[in-house]
Design an enzyme around this catalytic site. Structure first.
Site, PDB file in Angstrom:
ATOM      1  N   GLU A 101       0.823  -1.204   0.000  1.00 48.14           N
ATOM      2  CA  GLU A 101       0.000   0.000   0.000  1.00 48.14           C
ATOM      3  C   GLU A 101       0.865   1.265   0.000  1.00 48.14           C
ATOM      4  O   GLU A 101       0.775   2.119   0.886  1.00 48.14           O
ATOM      5  CB  GLU A 101      -0.954   0.001   1.194  1.00 48.14           C
ATOM      6  CG  GLU A 101      -1.991  -1.111   1.136  1.00 48.14           C
ATOM      7  CD  GLU A 101      -2.996  -1.073   2.277  1.00 48.14           C
ATOM      8  OE1 GLU A 101      -4.082  -1.645   2.115  1.00 48.14           O
ATOM      9  OE2 GLU A 101      -2.675  -0.459   3.337  1.00 48.14           O
ATOM     10  N   GLU A 106      -6.221  -7.873  -0.694  1.00 51.61           N
ATOM     11  CA  GLU A 106      -6.813  -7.760   0.642  1.00 51.61           C
ATOM     12  C   GLU A 106      -8.284  -7.393   0.521  1.00 51.61           C
ATOM     13  O   GLU A 106      -8.646  -6.534  -0.291  1.00 51.61           O
ATOM     14  CB  GLU A 106      -6.147  -6.664   1.480  1.00 51.61           C
ATOM     15  CG  GLU A 106      -4.756  -6.921   1.956  1.00 51.61           C
ATOM     16  CD  GLU A 106      -4.250  -5.779   2.840  1.00 51.61           C
ATOM     17  OE1 GLU A 106      -5.097  -5.084   3.462  1.00 51.61           O
ATOM     18  OE2 GLU A 106      -3.037  -5.559   2.887  1.00 51.61           O
TER      19      GLU A 106
END
Length: 737
Positions: A193, A352
């Site tokens: 991320e 995710e």
């Protein structure tokens, strides 16, 4: 399970060859084939190397080793076939500057591989060990006030720090040397991320890097002064050594919007450069395994220009967390529509999502019965060939200990773990049926998304601070669903010329080149819909002159046949003033109205402002929605904000004529309450049907083989199914030769 690099390469070649033929047309259509890395999908440790990937982030270093074997037992029981490993494990791998500890990682990779579970190995750079920060505090990023962003969370490092980059790339090389030929490691997971905590860095390293970035972009200081409009407020610079980053300038100060926009671009580019450096450090040693990093795309976040990032990965990955409330499934489809475009129609990876509630929102709602399975299969319906969660086992401590996981705190004898097992079986069924590698069939409408317009709408120098480009994209997407059809979401910078209709929702920024693309599109027979706050500024945040929307030196106005002079902004803060204005067709606007004149000889007014509230603002009878023939095509202007229900009426009345929602081989269902997508391969078409709301839905006339039913009952008559709340029906139809 025996698995060597020879078999890995053979399987990868076979998969890539099949997907190339399926995806080449879309790659060519988007004009990106020459600029993309070669698509490379990670293999599983199955006999064929194929199947839908299923698993999640695995953090064995949080647990004693006597838990590891039980983890693997439960993974096999659930059908897990891949895990992302070592994402936050730098401190365990390198506990001291000159000490490396790989034994634990060797052990768990070996255990996983022998159990048939592939490893997506992280570069482990998302968090650095505390000793590095203690020895080198200069690697910390700074906030706009000049304060260091201290260690203790994630991404507490500056992407422009040469010291940090040296340590990070050393780690990458060490991992590549040790695991590059390991048959159980089938992909590389770079960082995690990117930009989560260091998207905006105001340290001195960043200042120097920004000056160099500006010099590369503009070449001369005169060009930069012109782009930023520095004659306003006396900001002219004599050289690039005077360029500043937009640090704190006072509580009520407004930042130069051109400077702020370039700082957004710079931050994106610096992190992308850092990703490339990590990737290339590993690729020099281990070039044969695919690389990815997890994007963060939902309609509440899209912090990077992922249209650029998608060019630099071997397969596209995303972290998506559901939006609470009635828009839950619609928002998922909307975000996934953008992901499918970023992947150019190739399979993409859910790296995710959550089995149930998270713990970082203001309101952390859990998932209801069936939603864990339903959401996951919905991602598959939108082109995903990998379904993964954060995380495998719920943490007993730390900042995310109350974040749901595949194995909850209560253990395996729980509804949640049983749903995980149910999902694993479902994904194996879909994989065995041949879903993997098939492509999402596109629609005939593209809603255009621009990361730069999203950044621009956050500026405090606009007529309203309530603009939100990405949310307007979501509203238009939902409006199409409510009208009984489906749109794609395509980055503005991609090639969307193959669509019949394109929609620009608050695409605030349009360059002359992009405006010319729109003009050619309409002139050649396309339909364009321009939203109320589109085409107001150019790529330097300069306002287009001559009237609104002025993009392309008036070319956009000419296409639309209108000319705006002023904006009318509404808000509850203005006591005693109307908070909404009605239109002659019954629609309502509550934020922004364009005060326009109709200039085109053939421009048709479809709705105007009407009533006492309109009269109060001197808009009564002024055109609000218009349509203008241009060349062989049509240009619509929606000159005010509308809610989803009103947008759906507009779409249904004007944009879906002759564009009925495709139904699988004569299927009969209500497309306004049932989501339907098709994924097609060379051999078959897979129809996915999912209810949008809380009520069950009936589909009939279904032909083909029902390969997966979840909370779905088969009727007495052939081809009739009742899909209950949060249910799914997947049907396979074989292509006729």
């Amino acid at each position: 399970m025996p698995f060597d690099s020879w078999w890995y390469n053979c399987v990868s070649l076979a998969v890539d060859t099949q997907l190339y033929h399926l995806g080449a047309m879309r790659l060519q259509r988007n004009g990106l084939m020459a600029h993309r890395r070669t698509f490379h999908w990670p293999s599983l440790l199955t006999e064929s190397g194929r199947g839908i990937a299923f698993g999640g982030d695995y953090n064995p270093d949080q647990w004693p080793e006597d838990v590891w074997d039980d983890d693997i037992r439960l993974m096999k029981q659930a059908g897990v076939n891949t895990v992302a490993l070592a994402i936050f494990s730098w401190d365990r791998i390198q506990p001291e500057k000159h000490r490396w500890e790989f034994g634990w990682l060797d052990c768990i990779i070996d255990k996983l591989g022998k159990a048939g579970i592939a490893v997506d190995l992280a570069s482990a750079t998302a968090t650095a060990p505390l000793w590095l920060y203690e020895q080198h505090p200069e690697v910390l990023p700074h906030d706009k006030y000049g304060h260091p962003i201290n260690a203790g969370s994630r991404q507490s490092w500056s992407p422009t720090s040469p010291v940090f980059k040296e340590y990070a790339l050393t780690l990458c090389r060490k991992l590549a040397e040790r695991y590059g030929t390991n048959p159980y490691v089938t992909a590389w997971h770079m960082g995690n991320e990117y930009g989560w905590n260091n998207r905006y860095d105001y340290c001195d390293n960043a200042l120097h890097a920004f000056r160099a970035w500006c010099e590369r972009k503009y070449g001369t200081i005169e060009a930069l002064n012109a782009a930023w409009g520095t004659t306003f407020w006396g900001q002219e610079m004599n050289g690039f050594d005077e360029v500043l980053i937009p640090r704190f300038m006072g509580a009520d100060s407004m930042v130069n919007p051109g400077q702020k926009l370039d700082f957004e671009r710079f931050g994106n580019d610096m992190l992308l450069d850092f990703y490339r450096a990590e990737r290339d450090a590993i690729a020099e040693i281990c070039p044969d395994k695919p690389f990815t990093t997890n994007f963060m795309v939902s309609t509440d976040q899209c912090c990077m220009d992922y249209a650029d990032w998608a060019n630099e990965v071997d397969f596209v990955s995303n972290d998506h967390y559901f939006h609470e409330g009635e828009s839950h499934i619609d928002e998922l489809f909307c975000s996934d529509a953008l992901m499918d475009s970023l992947a150019l129609g190739r399979p993409w990876y859910v790296m995710e999502h959550s089995t149930s509630a998270v713990q970082w929102k203001d309101l952390n709602i859990r998932k209801r019965k069936g939603e864990t399975v339903r959401d996951s299969v919905a991602h598959v319906a939108m082109g995903a060939d990998a379904i993964n969660f954060f995380q495998w086992r719920a943490s007993a401590f730390g900042a995310e200990s109350f974040h749901s996981a595949m194995v909850p705190h209560a253990g395996e004898h729980t509804k949640l773990y049983r749903s995980v097992c149910e999902l694993g079986a479902a994904l194996k069924t879909l994989g065995d049926a041949g879903v993997q590698g098939s492509e999402l069939v596109r629609s005939d409408t593209a809603i255009l998304f621009s990361a730069e317009s999203e950044w621009a709408t956050r500026s405090e120098t606009l007529p309203s601070k309530k603009l939100n480009h990405w949310h307007d994209v979501r509203d238009w997407y939902r409006a199409y669903l409510d009208a009984g059809t489906r749109a794609d979401i395509v980055p503005l910078k991609y090639d969307w010329s193959g669509y019949a209709t394109v929609v620009l929702p608050t695409v605030l920024m349009l360059s002359a080149a992009d405006t010319a693309r729109l003009e050619r599109f309409v002139r050649d027979g396309g339909t364009v819909v321009v939203g109320y706050a589109s085409g107001l500024i150019d790529e330097n945040f300069h306002t287009w002159l001559g009237g609104y929307p002025g993009a392309g030196d008036g070319m956009l106005r000419t296409m639309l046949g209108i000319r705006g002079e002023e904006f009318n902004i509404l808000g509850a803060q203005a006591e005693g003033e109307p908070s909404e204005i009605r239109l002659s067709n019954g629609m309502v606007t509550r934020l922004w109205q364009n005060d326009i004149a109709v200039d085109g000889a053939d421009t048709e007014v479809l709705a105007s402002y009407a009533g006492t509230q309109a009269d109060e603002w001197e808009l009564d009878g002024t055109a609000a929605i218009t349509r203008n023939p241009y060349g062989k095509g049509m240009a619509y202007f929606v000159g005010c904000d509308l809610n989803v229900a009103d947008l759906a009426v507009f779409v249904g009345d004007h944009l879906t004529v002759g564009q009925a929602c495709e139904a699988g081989d004569g299927a009969d269902y209500d497309p306004t309450i049932t989501l339907h997508t098709e994924r097609a391969s060379a051999e078959a078409i897979f129809d996915f049907y999912l209810p949008r709301g809380k009520n069950e839905t009936v589909v009939s006339g279904i032909s083909g083989e029902p390969v997966y039913r979840f909370q779905c009952d088969e009727g007495e008559a052939p081809g009739v199914y009742t899909i209950r709340r949060n249910g799914v029906l997947v049907v396979k139809r074989y292509n006729r030769q």
